[in-house]
Design an enzyme around this catalytic site. Structure first.
Site, PDB file in Angstrom:
ATOM      1  N   GLY A  67       0.824  -1.192   0.000  1.00 14.26           N
ATOM      2  CA  GLY A  67       0.000   0.000   0.000  1.00 14.26           C
ATOM      3  C   GLY A  67       0.864   1.250   0.000  1.00 14.26           C
ATOM      4  N   GLN A  69       2.376   5.118  -1.361  1.00 16.25           N
ATOM      5  CA  GLN A  69       2.981   5.696  -2.542  1.00 16.25           C
ATOM      6  C   GLN A  69       4.494   5.581  -2.465  1.00 16.25           C
ATOM      7  OE1 GLN A  69       1.005   8.977  -4.381  1.00 16.25           O
ATOM      8  NE2 GLN A  69      -0.722   8.883  -2.980  1.00 16.25           N
ATOM      9  N   HIS A  73      14.524   4.067   0.269  1.00 16.25           N
ATOM     10  CA  HIS A  73      15.319   3.271   1.200  1.00 16.25           C
ATOM     11  C   HIS A  73      16.791   3.479   0.867  1.00 16.25           C
ATOM     12  CE1 HIS A  73      11.786   1.349   2.687  1.00 16.25           C
ATOM     13  NE2 HIS A  73      11.524   0.714   1.564  1.00 16.25           N
ATOM     14  N   ALA A 155       8.533   5.569   7.842  1.00 16.56           N
ATOM     15  CA  ALA A 155       7.517   5.337   6.813  1.00 16.56           C
ATOM     16  C   ALA A 155       6.996   3.914   6.929  1.00 16.56           C
ATOM     17  CB  ALA A 155       8.096   5.569   5.422  1.00 16.56           C
ATOM     18  N   GLY A 157       4.450   0.884   5.029  1.00 18.41           N
ATOM     19  CA  GLY A 157       3.665   0.393   3.905  1.00 18.41           C
ATOM     20  C   GLY A 157       3.576  -1.117   3.986  1.00 18.41           C
ATOM     21  N   VAL A 169       8.048  -1.448   7.790  1.00 18.14           N
ATOM     22  CA  VAL A 169       8.304  -0.095   8.288  1.00 18.14           C
ATOM     23  C   VAL A 169       9.793   0.211   8.185  1.00 18.14           C
ATOM     24  CG1 VAL A 169       8.598  -0.859  10.696  1.00 18.14           C
ATOM     25  CG2 VAL A 169       7.837   1.488  10.224  1.00 18.14           C
ATOM     26  N   CYS A 186       5.865   9.689   0.225  1.00 17.99           N
ATOM     27  CA  CYS A 186       4.541   9.133   0.528  1.00 17.99           C
ATOM     28  C   CYS A 186       3.424   9.915  -0.144  1.00 17.99           C
ATOM     29  CB  CYS A 186       4.321   9.061   2.041  1.00 17.99           C
ATOM     30  SG  CYS A 186       5.606   8.103   2.892  1.00 17.99           S
TER      31      CYS A 186
END
Length: 222
Positions: A67, A69, A73, A155, A157, A169, A186
């Site tokens: 999930g 946007q 990393h 962040a 997802g 995460v 995001c």
């Protein structure tokens, strides 16, 4: 939960391994928690829009099935991938996200930093003027800038398939933050991204990884 330290791991290989593990697992398969860091890479979620990737340059952009946007990393970031059977754990996706965020908040608290949630924007944020303040966010969110005075430090997802989770995460410890300026993090234009080092805290990747891993293992238990 079996915590596995993967060290520096190729993103695409790790992504493929998460999907394969989730597809192959059965009712008795033990849960896993993979902790790693990646070489520079942008990852795009299912809701991601191409125009949020402003200027990737030499950094690869990988389309994923999580999930959210686009995010970044890179070295100096602790990435945690819980591979969890939610049906066995006994709670639903909304609580799962809450528990991950709580683990990050408790990790930050271990270092004296106060983490905050922003409604409708998964992840954890800190006050830019005083990251060590214990005061809760007060007053209504600014209508045109819900992140005013905040920086994003973690962040989140996820993907859930057959009640089982993957992706996870990422907590920023001590990174080159410049690549975040080449995207709308995001999906939010102008969202400031910070790490523990830039807010005045010095720790090692290993220490942050150990604390986050332990907090996630504790908070994701049934």
């Amino acid at each position: 939960m079996d915590i596995q330290q993967l060290g520096r791991a190729d993103y695409q290989a790790t992504y493929a391994a998460m999907r394969a593990f989730t597809l192959a697992r059965g009712e008795a398969t033990p849960d896993r928690l993979w902790i790693c860091e990646h070489a520079p890479v942008y990852t795009q979620g299912l809701a991601g829009k191409a125009d949020h990737v402003l200027s990737p340059g030499e950094i690869p952009v990988v389309q994923t099935d999580r999930g959210g946007q686009v995010t970044y990393h890179g070295p100096g970031q602790v990435v945690a991938y819980p591979l969890l059977d939610l049906r066995r754990a006994g709670y639903y996706v909304k609580e799962y996200v809450y528990r991950i965020e709580e683990a990050v908040i408790r990790t930050l608290a271990r270092f004296g930093v106060t983490g905050h949630r922003v409604a409708g924007a998964p992840g954890i944020y800190v006050r830019l003027d005083d990251p060590f303040s214990h005061a809760a966010l007060g007053g209504p969110v600014h209508p045109n800038d819900p992140f005013r005075g905040l920086g994003k430090i973690a962040a989140l997802g996820i993907k859930v398939s057959r009640h089982c989770t993957y992706h996870g995460v990422a907590l920023n410890v001590q990174m080159d933050l410049e690549p975040f300026a080449r995207i709308n993090p995001c999906g939010y234009s102008g969202l400031k991204t910070v790490d523990l080092f830039t807010i005045g805290l010095q720790t090692t990747w290993d220490e942050a990884a150990q604390v986050l891993g332990n907090k996630l293992a504790a908070f994701l238990q049934p």
